[in-house]
Design a protein around this motif. Structure first.
Motif, short mmCIF file in Angstrom:
data_model
loop_
_atom_site.label_atom_id
_atom_site.label_comp_id
_atom_site.label_asym_id
_atom_site.label_seq_id
_atom_site.Cartn_x
_atom_site.Cartn_y
_atom_site.Cartn_z
N VAL A 1 -15.46 6.62 8.16
CA VAL A 1 -14.64 7.81 8.46
C VAL A 1 -13.16 7.45 8.49
N SER A 2 -12.84 6.36 9.18
CA SER A 2 -11.43 5.95 9.27
C SER A 2 -10.88 5.56 7.90
N CYS A 3 -11.73 4.96 7.07
CA CYS A 3 -11.32 4.59 5.71
C CYS A 3 -10.98 5.82 4.88
N LEU A 4 -11.86 6.81 4.90
CA LEU A 4 -11.63 8.04 4.13
C LEU A 4 -10.37 8.76 4.59
N LEU A 5 -10.16 8.83 5.90
CA LEU A 5 -8.99 9.52 6.43
C LEU A 5 -7.71 8.71 6.22
N SER A 6 -7.83 7.40 6.08
CA SER A 6 -6.65 6.56 5.81
C SER A 6 -6.24 6.67 4.34
N SER B 1 -3.84 -1.86 -5.36
CA SER B 1 -3.45 -0.51 -4.93
C SER B 1 -3.62 -0.33 -3.43
N TYR B 2 -2.90 0.66 -2.90
CA TYR B 2 -3.00 1.02 -1.48
C TYR B 2 -4.44 1.35 -1.11
N LEU C 1 -3.29 2.09 12.24
CA LEU C 1 -3.17 0.67 11.95
C LEU C 1 -3.55 0.36 10.51
N THR C 2 -4.58 1.04 10.01
CA THR C 2 -5.01 0.83 8.62
C THR C 2 -3.90 1.21 7.65
N ILE C 3 -3.29 2.36 7.88
CA ILE C 3 -2.20 2.83 7.01
C ILE C 3 -1.02 1.85 7.04
N ALA C 4 -0.65 1.40 8.25
CA ALA C 4 0.49 0.48 8.40
C ALA C 4 0.23 -0.84 7.67
N CYS C 5 -0.96 -1.41 7.86
CA CYS C 5 -1.29 -2.70 7.25
C CYS C 5 -1.43 -2.58 5.73
N ALA C 6 -2.05 -1.49 5.26
CA ALA C 6 -2.22 -1.29 3.82
C ALA C 6 -0.86 -1.09 3.13
N ASN C 7 0.02 -0.35 3.77
CA ASN C 7 1.37 -0.15 3.21
C ASN C 7 2.13 -1.46 3.13
N TYR C 8 2.03 -2.27 4.18
CA TYR C 8 2.74 -3.56 4.20
C TYR C 8 2.23 -4.46 3.08
N CYS C 9 0.91 -4.60 2.97
CA CYS C 9 0.34 -5.50 1.96
C CYS C 9 0.56 -4.99 0.54
N HIS C 10 0.53 -3.66 0.36
CA HIS C 10 0.79 -3.09 -0.96
C HIS C 10 2.23 -3.35 -1.38
#
Length: 442
Positions: free
Chosen positions: A137-142, A320-321, A304-313
């Motif tokens: 769920v958190s993955c889909l919403l992120s 990809s993000y 947290l998922t969005i922040a970390c994915a944006n940083y690594c991307h």
């Protein structure tokens, strides 16, 4: 163009509550409660140390970010050296992301919503199914963030606070029992320093340098772009957030300290809160608490998922993000399945290494103008801190090297309390400053 230098009280209060909400992750509820159980009659001394690392330092981190004037965390870390800064920034993001903080939200959610209602022999399979659903769920919403997540988050924090406040009021006026003696030698011999290092587990000081960017951006949005006024606004907002966090943690620690006589000594703070909810409100109270915590935790996980994915991307744009989100969600799910107690135990040695580095960086940001921003001071202080914090981490992992420990205990003040790095940081900064002066004279 004139720079706006005035602001209303309501704006300051709003920013202060926003800052409080950022730090008040549902996962952090468990630590002051467990501190209370273990410290017993030493709870007030222990919680004082906890508040320094769990409240004061995180707020100083936000202010340091505002004072630095930097809005890019990776660029800020380049002051430590290109390679060291990159490793430090990435490690910090991973720690508050898929390595520790994100899995912990899943583990805490399970601990407080599902575990009270299942038999122990079904715990492993139940945890696996729950974390699969939770992180899916958190993955889909992120991947596709919507306004619903933000709206739910805004409503959930006050609701959860209200429930916890009612629980605390009951524990104050109808305590579950008398405080018992401290249960571990650490809290008997060094309650303040034990509380200080226990505050590492909140990870809020690590997150503060990232949250600081959000708060400074909010301050700029209300028209306060002057650096001096932005820092003053940040200070006032931090005082509001600090008072709320400090009061909450003190009350939760008291709840934990007064619970032992009724609940016995439990494995973690999540179990204590569940037992307290059952004691005061019955099974219905446990269900309400569980649902609130799950929803609050999942909004934290998405952030947290969005922040970390944006940083690594941004760091490695070839991936990809979307794939970063999927990767971090899978990693978090796997780590969450080791269980809450084991996850906390695994995180402790790493936090003993990176927390002192973060604290030293915050101090350096505040004193930047004092040493004229010399890079050698940053490098000297950080590397000197790392030397000692590495061995603190090894000690926390029960991999101590006796020869080194004996040497450090003999020559480093506070090393036995895992604070020897403070002295080394000062020495390293001085050496770096002198090196810069001598080098530039040549």
């Amino acid at each position: 163009m004139l720079v706006k230098q005035t602001y209303s009280t309501s704006q300051i209060v709003f920013i202060g509550i926003t800052l409080f909400s950022l730090f008040f992750g549902a996962g952090n509820l468990i630590f002051p409660v467990m501190l209370g159980q273990l410290s017993g009659t030493h709870v007030w001394t222990a919680i004082s140390g906890f508040i320094i690392t769990g409240v004061l330092l995180p707020l100083l981190g936000v202010m340091a970010l505002g004072y630095s004037g930097e809005k890019d965390f990776l660029k800020l870390c380049q002051r430590l050296g290109t390679v060291f800064g990159l490793i430090f920034a990435t490690t910090l993001y991973l720690a508050i992301g898929p390595l520790f903080a994100m899995p912990r939200t899943g583990s805490v959610s399970f601990e407080m919503s599902i575990k009270p209602f299942i038999a122990s022999q079904h715990e492993s399979i139940s945890l696996a199914i729950f974390t699969l659903l939770y992180f899916s769920v958190s993955c889909l919403l992120s991947i596709n963030p919507t306004k619903i997540v933000a709206i739910v988050g805004k409503f959930l924090t006050p609701i959860m606070l209200l429930f916890i406040a009612i629980l605390i009021i009951y524990s104050v006026f109808q305590p579950m029992g008398e405080m018992q003696q401290a249960l571990t030698k650490e809290y008997i011999n060094q309650p303040f320093f034990s509380g200080f290092t226990e505050g590492y587990l909140t990870m809020d000081t690590l997150a503060s340098l990232i949250f600081g960017i959000i708060i400074v951006d909010n301050i700029n949005r209300i028209g306060i772009t002057n650096r001096t006024h932005a820092v003053k606004t940040c200070l006032k907002a931090s005082i509001i957030a600090g008072c709320l966090l400090g009061l909450l943690y003190i009350c939760l620690a008291y709840l934990g300290a007064s619970s032992v006589q009724t609940t016995g000594v439990l494995k973690n703070g999540g179990e204590v809160l569940v037992k307290a909810a059952i004691h005061y409100f019955g099974s219905l109270g446990t269900i309400i608490l569980g649902v609130i915590v799950v929803l609050a935790c999942i909004t934290t996980t998405i952030g947290l998922t969005i922040a970390c994915a944006n940083y690594c991307h941004k760091l490695i744009p070839v991936i990809s993000y979307k794939w970063y989100v999927i990767l971090f969600s899978i990693a978090s799910m796997l780590f969450a399945n080791v269980g809450l107690n084991q996850l906390i135990s695994i995180s402790v040695p790493i936090l003993y290494i990176i927390y002192p580095l973060t604290i030293v960086l915050i101090v350096l940001l505040f004193t930047h103008n004092l040493f004229k921003g010399k890079k050698a001071v940053y490098v000297g202080a950080m590397y000197s801190t790392l030397i000692v914090s590495l061995f603190d981490g090894l000690n926390a992992a029960k991999l101590s090297i006796d020869v080194v420990n004996q040497l450090f205990k003999q020559y480093l003040p506070f090393y036995s309390a895992s604070l020897g790095w403070t002295f080394m940081a000062i020495i390293g900064a001085i050496i770096g400053y002198l090196f810069d002066i001598i080098y530039n004279k040549k």
